[in-house]
Scaffold this motif. Structure first.
Motif, short mmCIF file in Angstrom:
data_model
loop_
_atom_site.label_atom_id
_atom_site.label_comp_id
_atom_site.label_asym_id
_atom_site.label_seq_id
_atom_site.Cartn_x
_atom_site.Cartn_y
_atom_site.Cartn_z
N LEU A 1 19.81 -2.85 86.44
CA LEU A 1 18.80 -3.31 87.40
C LEU A 1 19.47 -3.87 88.66
N LEU A 2 20.55 -4.64 88.46
CA LEU A 2 21.22 -5.27 89.60
C LEU A 2 21.91 -4.24 90.48
N SER A 3 22.43 -3.16 89.87
CA SER A 3 23.26 -2.25 90.64
C SER A 3 22.50 -1.06 91.20
N THR A 4 21.25 -0.90 90.82
CA THR A 4 20.52 0.29 91.25
C THR A 4 19.75 0.04 92.55
N ALA A 5 20.01 0.93 93.53
CA ALA A 5 19.18 0.90 94.74
C ALA A 5 18.04 1.88 94.50
N PRO A 6 16.80 1.41 94.43
CA PRO A 6 15.71 2.32 94.09
C PRO A 6 15.41 3.29 95.22
N THR A 7 14.79 4.40 94.87
CA THR A 7 14.40 5.38 95.88
C THR A 7 13.24 4.82 96.70
N PRO A 8 13.35 4.85 98.04
CA PRO A 8 12.21 4.39 98.83
C PRO A 8 10.97 5.20 98.48
N PRO A 9 9.79 4.67 98.55
CA PRO A 9 9.47 3.38 99.17
C PRO A 9 9.64 2.18 98.25
N LEU A 10 10.18 2.39 97.04
CA LEU A 10 10.38 1.22 96.18
C LEU A 10 11.49 0.35 96.78
N VAL A 11 11.43 -0.96 96.49
CA VAL A 11 12.45 -1.86 97.04
C VAL A 11 13.08 -2.69 95.92
N ARG A 12 14.29 -3.14 96.22
CA ARG A 12 14.98 -4.08 95.34
C ARG A 12 14.17 -5.36 95.24
N THR A 13 14.18 -5.96 94.07
CA THR A 13 13.51 -7.24 93.92
C THR A 13 14.54 -8.37 93.84
N ILE A 14 15.79 -7.98 93.54
CA ILE A 14 16.83 -9.00 93.35
C ILE A 14 17.83 -8.85 94.50
N PRO A 15 18.17 -9.95 95.17
CA PRO A 15 19.06 -9.84 96.32
C PRO A 15 20.34 -9.08 96.00
N GLU A 16 20.74 -8.21 96.92
CA GLU A 16 21.95 -7.42 96.73
C GLU A 16 23.14 -8.36 96.63
N GLY A 17 24.07 -8.04 95.76
CA GLY A 17 25.26 -8.88 95.60
C GLY A 17 25.13 -9.88 94.46
N THR A 18 23.92 -10.01 93.90
CA THR A 18 23.74 -10.90 92.75
C THR A 18 24.53 -10.34 91.57
N THR A 19 25.28 -11.19 90.88
CA THR A 19 26.00 -10.69 89.71
C THR A 19 25.55 -11.43 88.45
N LEU A 20 25.72 -10.71 87.35
CA LEU A 20 25.35 -11.25 86.05
C LEU A 20 26.56 -11.99 85.50
N ARG A 21 26.38 -13.26 85.16
CA ARG A 21 27.48 -14.06 84.64
C ARG A 21 27.54 -14.01 83.12
N GLY A 22 26.40 -13.86 82.50
CA GLY A 22 26.42 -13.85 81.04
C GLY A 22 25.03 -13.65 80.47
N ILE A 23 24.99 -13.28 79.22
CA ILE A 23 23.72 -13.11 78.50
C ILE A 23 23.86 -13.90 77.20
N TYR A 24 22.86 -14.62 76.84
CA TYR A 24 22.85 -15.34 75.57
C TYR A 24 21.53 -15.02 74.87
N VAL A 25 21.55 -15.10 73.56
CA VAL A 25 20.30 -14.88 72.82
C VAL A 25 20.15 -16.01 71.81
N SER A 26 18.96 -16.61 71.78
CA SER A 26 18.73 -17.73 70.86
C SER A 26 18.25 -17.20 69.52
N ASP A 27 18.14 -18.09 68.55
CA ASP A 27 17.65 -17.71 67.22
C ASP A 27 16.23 -17.15 67.29
N GLN A 28 15.47 -17.62 68.29
CA GLN A 28 14.09 -17.12 68.43
C GLN A 28 14.04 -15.82 69.23
#
Lengths: 208, 507
Positions: free
Chosen positions: A99-126
């Motif tokens: 999601l972060l790295s894909t530039a969508p085909t116009p007329p769709l637009v990015r929703t997340i500012p370009e250059g945002t990086t993912l630092r980590g993913i965690y999952v809880s017991d729930q």
């Protein structure tokens, strides 16, 4: 008395060594949320992506990624190939990175500012998925309630629509729980899927 | 453990001795920070490297009783039996088993370990289990739960009078008394975090400074000073304002008083001047929340218009309209350009027992062509609704002193708004209808969203996005008096409709 002091010193030393080991292992990763389990195997890219991390080959799945609609008020689901990964953490990481790295085909637009990086993913017991983004997502954000809703729910929906086992998604910024992203949406707790924002999916989207 | 406590005790005694004359001055030079604890003030040297302020780890041993031991490129700091592990050139430390990020890496220079100042509130406070509050503008480190309000002084000087205003945050009671050659403002606090801008030479006052023991401010009066008048106000939930007018000793008091009126203060709410609101109506007090403010700019237009300024301007217009036409009490969560937390905004509405809460915002989008006004009310996540139900069903049993429990009714702060969702939906719908008659609406005019500022509001509430500042045409509209008046008229109209609806549905 002396014995008690010695035991105390031993405990302190052990705690020190333990803390030291934890820190060396996790490198630059910051404070982790209380309940979720960190994912040490996939933390390494946060420091420097090791060679071979690029999933050039290997099995892939068809996933639905969410982007901003032309009228600026909805999310549009777009089908795209995403690397298949083992387990919720790795698969959530693959989805968010796509999601972060894909530039969508116009007329769709990015929703997340370009250059945002993912630092980590965690999952809880729930089975709540914690998506830890760097501060670019806040600094580069245009602001506005609508744009903030699209940013937050494109992430939440992308994870939840494709990972049926996940129950909710909470966004962290720079390793910390955030009050809001740009002053509106409450990010202090995990959010559920928002179907009211979604427009019917459009098939086919080639990665950029 | 006993020994550590003993050591802290000794250290505190040293702090008392160190207090002395230190309270008058404040290190603004960047060479030291002032450690402020219940026992007094104490300087700790600061080293600036790459624009980052550092403190030396060995300087912390005195005030905090820490011990440090080096091992294999790292440093283990121990306090109260807990440890912090610091690694050279790493911007992260492990404190009591938790990873804590720092704005800059720890450094080892000339056989000394240096850590960013932020190490104190973020890491050291964890192992000491004590609040350490770092006030960067005044380089104060507040230890523990001291009442140390931030006080910013501002002076205004005219030909016939002058005034000095103290912005005090959080709200703190004050007392002003006249002494020979000076006025003394006593604050109900443990210490003050005082910022005084450089004073120009003026005939009414010559100096503003802290006086011992650091809980009062002395205003040294000038040759033309004759008398003073002080007034307090509370512009928002988190701060209070004290204005002292300094008037000349001779004539022209009337002129002086007029000139000395604090310019930014809004017209006071006079309940007697307007048509009295019928006590039967369900809406007597309205709280308007101008979105964003201070450091938080909100959205910005392509020509530089700021959301925070637009929201304040519209809120002020709306207040004037409601007060003059409906005679209701109206409060703004902020009167000027300041940063306020979301909790303080809803707490302000709750404390004023508002019957209605409107948060005013301007929207933004990635595409510049998107425009139109929108209204939101809160959406509640399923888990929150369940928590609310549990709390309401069960009440809460609190342990009491001496054993046993006491049952109390409880409204969870986090779920306050969920009791008003139906009314908030009606309010949002009334706002949408009134706006539509006057301004362009977006294709999704009413929506539900988990908005932070609405969560804790204990009354019908809505958030109004009055237009897209990211759209060039709307940016121009949003900053114009004409459009702002249209929006204010629409919101006034919506309040009237909503009130009528409440009356109809009232039992």
């Amino acid at each position: 008395m002396l014995r008690r002091v010695l035991v105390g010193v031993a405990v302190v030393a052990a705690a020190g060594v333990f803390g030291w080991l934890v820190m060396s292992a996790l490198g630059r990763v910051l404070r982790t949320p209380a309940a979720p389990t960190p994912d040490p195997a996939t933390e390494a890219p946060a420091v420097a992506p090791p060679p071979g991390a690029e999933p050039a080959a290997g099995p892939r799945i068809k996933a639905t990624l969410f982007f901003g609609s032309e009228d600026g008020h909805r999310l549009v689901g777009v089908e795209q190939d995403v690397p298949l990964a083992e387990g919720t953490i790795a698969q959530a990481r693959a989805l968010v990175e796509a999601l972060l790295s894909t530039a969508p085909t116009p007329p769709l637009v990015r929703t997340i500012p370009e250059g945002t990086t993912l630092r980590g993913i965690y999952v809880s017991d729930q089975q709540e998925v914690f998506v830890d983004l760097d501060a670019v997502v806040r600094i580069q954000h245009t602001g506005g309630s609508m744009q903030e809703l699209l940013t937050v729910y494109s992430l939440v929906n992308t994870v939840l629509v494709n990972l049926p086992t996940a129950s909710a998604v909470q966004i962290l910024i720079d390793g910390r729980e955030a009050d809001t992203l740009a002053g509106h949406v409450d990010l202090r707790r995990p959010l559920r899927k928002n179907e009211a924002l979604i427009v019917t999916p459009v098939p086919s989207q080639s990665p950029s | 453990m006993q020994r550590v406590r003993l050591r802290v005790g000794t250290v505190l005694t040293c702090l008392i001795l160190a207090l002395g004359g230190a309270s008058e001055g404040r290190a603004q030079t960047g060479t030291s920070l002032t450690l402020l604890s219940r026992e007094g003030r104490r300087p700790v040297p600061i080293t600036v490297i790459n624009n980052q302020e550092y403190v030396a780890v060995d300087d912390l041993a005195g005030p905090f009783g820490t011990t440090a031991r080096e091992a294999a490129g790292g440093l283990t700091i121990t306090a109260r039996g807990r440890t912090i592990v610091v690694t050279a050139d790493q911007p992260v430390v492990s404190a009591a088993g938790r990873l804590v990020s720092l704005p800059a890496p720890a450094l080892r220079r000339d056989n000394r370990w240096l850590v960013p100042v932020e190490f104190l509130p973020r890491a050291l406070s964890l192992v000491l289990d004590t609040r350490l509050d770092w006030r960067r503008p005044t380089r104060l480190l507040v230890v523990g739960d001291l009442r140390v309000p931030r006080v910013v002084a501002r002076t205004e000087s005219g030909a016939t009078s002058a005034s000095i205003t103290f912005e005090i945050s959080p709200v703190t009671p004050t007392r002003v008394s006249a002494e020979t050659g000076r006025l003394v403002v006593q604050f109900e606090a443990d210490a003050l975090d005082l910022l005084v801008p450089p004073l120009p030479q003026q005939p009414f006052l010559s100096a503003v400074a802290l006086v011992d023991p650091g809980t009062a401010v002395a205003i040294t009066t000038g040759p033309r000073f004759g008398s003073f008048r002080s007034s307090s106000s509370q512009p928002d939930a988190s701060s209070s304002r004290l204005t002292i007018d300094l008037m000349p000793s001779t004539t022209d008091l009337a002129g002086a008083a007029a000139a000395a009126a604090p310019p930014p203060a809004p017209p006071p709410v006079d309940p007697g001047f307007a048509i009295p609101a019928s006590p039967a109506t369900g809406v007597r007090t309205v709280v308007i929340d101008p979105g964003h403010g201070g450091d938080e700019l909100g959205a910005q237009g392509p020509r530089g218009a700021l959301e925070k300024e637009i929201t304040l301007a519209v809120s002020r217009r709306l207040r004037t309209l409601i007060e003059s036409r409906l005679g209701m009490r109206v409060f703004l969560t902020r009167e000027d350009d300041r940063t306020i937390s979301h909790d303080d905004r809803s707490a302000f509405a709750n404390n004023h027992q508002a019957d209605l809460f409107l948060s005013i915002h301007a929207n933004a989008a990635v595409r510049p062509n998107i425009k139109g006004a929108e209204v939101y009310y809160l959406s509640v996540e399923r888990a929150d609704a369940e928590a609310r139900k549990r709390a309401e069903d069960a009440g809460v049993a609190l342990p009491t002193l001496g054993g046993g429990t006491r049952a109390i009714d409880l409204i969870l702060w986090e779920t306050a708004q969920s009791r008003y969702l139906e009314q908030s939906a009606a309010l949002a719908s009334a706002v949408q209808e009134s706006l539509r008659a006057r301004v362009e609406m977006s294709p999704r005019a009413v929506q539900q969203a988990p908005f932070r500022v609405l969560v804790g509001a204990n009354m019908p509430s809505a958030l109004v996005e009055i237009g897209y500042v990211s759209n060039p045409e709307q940016e121009q509209q949003l900053t114009s008096a004409d459009y702002q008046n249209k929006v204010a008229e629409a919101l006034l109209d919506a309040i009237v409709k909503f009130r009528a609806q409440l009356e109809r549905t009232a039992p």
